[in-house]
Motif scaffolding. Structure first.
Motif, short mmCIF file in Angstrom:
data_model
loop_
_atom_site.label_atom_id
_atom_site.label_comp_id
_atom_site.label_asym_id
_atom_site.label_seq_id
_atom_site.Cartn_x
_atom_site.Cartn_y
_atom_site.Cartn_z
N TYR A 1 0.82 -1.21 0.00
CA TYR A 1 0.00 0.00 0.00
C TYR A 1 0.86 1.26 0.00
O TYR A 1 0.58 2.23 -0.71
N LEU A 2 1.90 1.26 0.80
CA LEU A 2 2.79 2.43 0.86
C LEU A 2 3.47 2.67 -0.49
O LEU A 2 3.62 3.82 -0.91
N ALA A 3 3.87 1.60 -1.16
CA ALA A 3 4.49 1.75 -2.48
C ALA A 3 3.50 2.38 -3.46
O ALA A 3 3.88 3.23 -4.28
N GLY A 4 2.24 2.01 -3.35
CA GLY A 4 1.21 2.62 -4.20
C GLY A 4 1.05 4.09 -3.92
O GLY A 4 0.86 4.89 -4.84
N MET A 5 1.14 4.47 -2.66
CA MET A 5 1.03 5.88 -2.30
C MET A 5 2.20 6.67 -2.86
O MET A 5 2.01 7.76 -3.43
N ALA A 6 3.41 6.15 -2.69
CA ALA A 6 4.60 6.85 -3.20
C ALA A 6 4.53 6.98 -4.71
O ALA A 6 4.85 8.03 -5.28
N LYS A 7 4.11 5.92 -5.37
CA LYS A 7 4.01 5.94 -6.84
C LYS A 7 2.98 6.96 -7.30
O LYS A 7 3.20 7.69 -8.27
N ALA A 8 1.85 7.04 -6.62
CA ALA A 8 0.82 8.02 -6.98
C ALA A 8 1.34 9.45 -6.84
O ALA A 8 1.07 10.30 -7.69
N LEU A 9 2.11 9.71 -5.79
CA LEU A 9 2.69 11.05 -5.61
C LEU A 9 3.65 11.39 -6.75
O LEU A 9 3.59 12.49 -7.32
N ILE A 10 4.50 10.45 -7.10
CA ILE A 10 5.48 10.69 -8.17
C ILE A 10 4.79 10.80 -9.53
O ILE A 10 5.08 11.70 -10.32
N ASP A 11 3.85 9.88 -9.80
CA ASP A 11 3.12 9.93 -11.07
C ASP A 11 2.35 11.23 -11.22
O ASP A 11 2.25 11.79 -12.31
N GLY A 12 1.79 11.72 -10.13
CA GLY A 12 1.07 12.98 -10.18
C GLY A 12 1.96 14.13 -10.57
O GLY A 12 1.56 15.01 -11.35
N GLN A 13 3.17 14.13 -10.07
CA GLN A 13 4.11 15.19 -10.43
C GLN A 13 4.53 15.07 -11.90
O GLN A 13 4.64 16.07 -12.60
N LEU A 14 4.74 13.84 -12.36
CA LEU A 14 5.08 13.63 -13.77
C LEU A 14 3.95 14.12 -14.67
O LEU A 14 4.19 14.75 -15.70
N GLN A 15 2.73 13.84 -14.26
CA GLN A 15 1.58 14.26 -15.03
C GLN A 15 1.50 15.79 -15.10
O GLN A 15 1.24 16.36 -16.16
N GLN A 16 1.74 16.46 -13.98
CA GLN A 16 1.72 17.92 -13.97
C GLN A 16 2.82 18.49 -14.86
O GLN A 16 2.60 19.47 -15.58
N LEU A 17 4.01 17.88 -14.84
CA LEU A 17 5.10 18.34 -15.70
C LEU A 17 4.74 18.19 -17.17
O LEU A 17 5.00 19.08 -17.98
N ARG A 18 4.14 17.05 -17.52
CA ARG A 18 3.73 16.83 -18.91
C ARG A 18 2.68 17.85 -19.35
O ARG A 18 2.74 18.37 -20.46
N GLN A 19 1.72 18.13 -18.47
CA GLN A 19 0.69 19.10 -18.80
C GLN A 19 1.28 20.50 -18.95
O GLN A 19 0.90 21.26 -19.84
N ALA A 20 2.23 20.85 -18.09
CA ALA A 20 2.87 22.16 -18.17
C ALA A 20 3.66 22.29 -19.47
O ALA A 20 3.60 23.33 -20.13
N ARG A 21 4.38 21.24 -19.83
CA ARG A 21 5.15 21.29 -21.09
C ARG A 21 4.24 21.38 -22.29
O ARG A 21 4.53 22.09 -23.25
N ALA A 22 3.11 20.65 -22.26
CA ALA A 22 2.16 20.70 -23.35
C ALA A 22 1.59 22.11 -23.47
O ALA A 22 1.37 22.61 -24.58
N GLY A 23 1.33 22.76 -22.34
CA GLY A 23 0.80 24.13 -22.35
C GLY A 23 1.80 25.13 -22.89
O GLY A 23 1.43 26.09 -23.55
N GLU A 24 3.10 24.89 -22.65
CA GLU A 24 4.14 25.79 -23.16
C GLU A 24 4.29 25.67 -24.68
O GLU A 24 4.66 26.61 -25.33
N GLN A 25 4.01 24.48 -25.20
CA GLN A 25 4.20 24.23 -26.63
C GLN A 25 3.05 24.75 -27.47
O GLN A 25 3.19 24.93 -28.67
N GLU A 26 1.87 25.00 -26.86
CA GLU A 26 0.74 25.51 -27.60
C GLU A 26 0.96 26.98 -27.91
O GLU A 26 1.41 27.74 -27.07
N PRO A 27 0.61 27.41 -29.14
CA PRO A 27 0.82 28.83 -29.52
C PRO A 27 -0.11 29.76 -28.84
O PRO A 27 -1.10 29.54 -28.35
#
Length: 102
Positions: free
Chosen positions: A76-102
């Motif tokens: 369960y703890l591993a799932g929690m840690a993974k969710a925290l990290i995946d959430g940050q990766l997702q935010q980074l991807r969304q931020a990069r996608a927003g920067e690339q849009e004109p």
């Protein structure tokens, strides 16, 4: 334990990262990442959780009679840690996608 199957995809627009499917109950949100969490806070929390996993694993090795409960906790703890990290990766991807849009 295959946690890679839950990693958000590049095109994911979700604000919540779920670890429920790895726990066998895909209809329930067992672990969620707060979208407003700063990267520093999320990574510090994930690091702390990983420290707990390490300690529980050591104790499970030393105390075979308690092994099952401790290993379930690490799962369960591993799932929690993974969710925290995946959430940050997702935010980074969304931020990069927003920067690339004109």
């Amino acid at each position: 334990m295959d946690m890679d199957k839950d990693t958000p995809k590049e095109n994911s627009k979700l604000n919540v990262v779920s670890a429920a499917s790895r726990f066998g109950n895909g209809g329930t949100e067992l672990v969620q990442m707060n979208a407003q969490l700063t990267m520093r806070t999320a990574l510090m929390e994930a690091s702390s959780i990983m420290g707990c996993i390490t300690e529980l694993t050591r104790k499970a090795i030393d105390r075979p009679s308690d092994r099952k409960a401790m290993m379930q906790a690490t799962y369960y703890l591993a799932g929690m840690a993974k969710a925290l990290i995946d959430g940050q990766l997702q935010q980074l991807r969304q931020a990069r996608a927003g920067e690339q849009e004109p």
